[in-house]
Design an enzyme around this catalytic site. Structure first.
Site, short mmCIF file in Angstrom:
data_model
loop_
_atom_site.label_atom_id
_atom_site.label_comp_id
_atom_site.label_asym_id
_atom_site.label_seq_id
_atom_site.Cartn_x
_atom_site.Cartn_y
_atom_site.Cartn_z
N LYS A 43 0.82 -1.21 0.00
CA LYS A 43 0.00 0.00 0.00
C LYS A 43 0.85 1.26 0.00
CE LYS A 43 -4.28 -1.77 2.02
NZ LYS A 43 -5.31 -1.59 3.07
N LYS A 96 -7.95 -10.13 -8.43
CA LYS A 96 -9.10 -10.21 -7.53
C LYS A 96 -10.11 -9.12 -7.85
CE LYS A 96 -9.07 -10.84 -3.14
NZ LYS A 96 -8.79 -10.73 -1.70
N LYS A 119 -12.85 -3.28 -4.97
CA LYS A 119 -13.61 -2.04 -4.87
C LYS A 119 -12.91 -0.90 -5.60
CE LYS A 119 -14.91 -3.12 -0.06
NZ LYS A 119 -14.80 -2.62 1.33
#
Length: 353
Positions: free
Chosen positions: A115, A207, A210
């Site tokens: 991240k 995957k 969102k």
């Protein structure tokens, strides 16, 4: 060693919309778990703000995620549903764990590295100590089991390390206050069988997410029947017909993803799906999958919309859940303060320990 009663803790961040991957990968199992375990399901809003959130959107997302929990089958009477920030013990215990966890442990967290990327100096400190808060979320209830995906296994291992170090560091004080040797349990991953891993409808190797910029990459839990059907029909696959055997899905990521989604929605196996549709092309399979997805998901979306039409009731439900959560967490946090040596106010008739 103490035998702690089985208790399950899990949660999701209220960021963006809940999608099919969240539902099949987590919530379906949550619904099953509440049949046999004491379950606490949290909207982890403190985790969400490790990255900046628009305040109005965050409040809306908290309510939307709560509605998704309930519409998806989580029973607020049987399980405890609340938003994390409403129970102060999460943040209090997280600070204690900030003082127990070691920098080296956090530096090894792969999710932080991913991240933060190359801009580590400019990310929030909250993102760095996020795993300590996750450990506090679990251990402030002395939860013994946590359903985790592949990306959270390392964080659960850290929670176990923190629990063990706390038990060791304060062993003498724990005993002096009359607690058993294992003050905190070492939480275990909740094994639910083969996980449903839902991939992007636009790229079967990634995957479902969102954060993907393409809305066609995912089926949102708020999508209506038309949107669900359109996204399934536009899902990327290949020109070959479906195989009759599972081995035939090798190196066919898009096809394998759609077969897996069908199996999960139908409550069956990939082998059973291929036994029915093997040899047929996607022109036949996609409409069947779209119909199944609509039948399963459209009622959830309808119920979410009904719940969201009354935000005051959602807020009241979260408040009731927070009261139930505090009834468990606050006494445990008081015990932590006693063990650590923090002075806390005593009842007027009592005396300091």
């Amino acid at each position: 060693m103490t035998s702690h009663p089985h208790r399950v803790f899990s949660g999701m961040q209220p960021t963006h919309s809940l999608h099919l991957g969240n539902y099949l990968g987590a919530m379906v199992n949550w619904v099953k778990m509440q049949e046999t375990h004491d379950c606490i399901y949290c909207v982890v809003d403190l985790h969400a703000i490790t990255l900046w959130q628009d305040p109005k959107e965050l409040r809306s997302n908290i309510r939307e995620l709560t509605a998704a929990y309930i519409a998806g089958g989580v029973d607020p009477e049987r399980s405890i549903i609340f938003n994390q920030s409403a129970v102060a013990a999460h943040a209090e215990l997280a600070w204690v764990f900030n003082c127990v966890a070691r920098m080296g442990w956090l530096n090894r967290m792969t999710q932080f590295k991913e991240k933060a990327g190359k801009d580590r100096e400019n990310v929030s400190t909250g993102l760095f100590v996020y795993p300590n808060l996750m450990a506090a979320d679990i251990l402030v209830y002395r939860a013994t089991h946590v359903p985790v995906g592949e990306d959270q296994k390392q964080h659960l291992e850290l929670a176990r390390n923190i629990a063990q170090k706390f038990n060791n560091d304060f062993a003498e004080s724990i005993a002096a206050h009359g607690f058993a040797e294992e003050f905190f349990p070492l939480p275990e991953p909740f094994i639910t069988g083969p996980a449903t891993r839902v991939m992007s409808l636009r790229d079967g190797t990634k995957k479902m997410s969102k954060s993907d910029p393409s809305d066609y990459s995912r089926i949102n839990m708020t999508d209506d029947a038309d949107a669900i059907s359109q996204k399934v029909r536009k899902a990327r696959t290949d020109p070959e017909p479906l195989p009759s055997e599972i081995e035939g899905l090798k190196d066919r990521a898009g096809a394998e993803n759609l077969v897996g989604i069908y199996a999960a929605l139908a409550g069956t196996s990939k082998e059973a799906v291929l036994a029915e549709y093997g040899g047929q092309g996607f022109a036949a399979f996609k409409p069947a999958l779209a119909d199944l997805a609509v039948a399963r998901l459209a009622p959830i979306a309808d119920e979410m919309r009904r719940l969201l039409a009354d935000p005051a009731e959602i807020d009241a439900l979260l408040a009731r859940g927070a009261d139930r959560a505090r009834a468990i967490a606050d006494p445990i946090m008081d015990e932590v303060k006693d063990v650590v040596g923090l002075l806390r106010p005593q009842a007027k008739s009592g005396s300091a320990a």
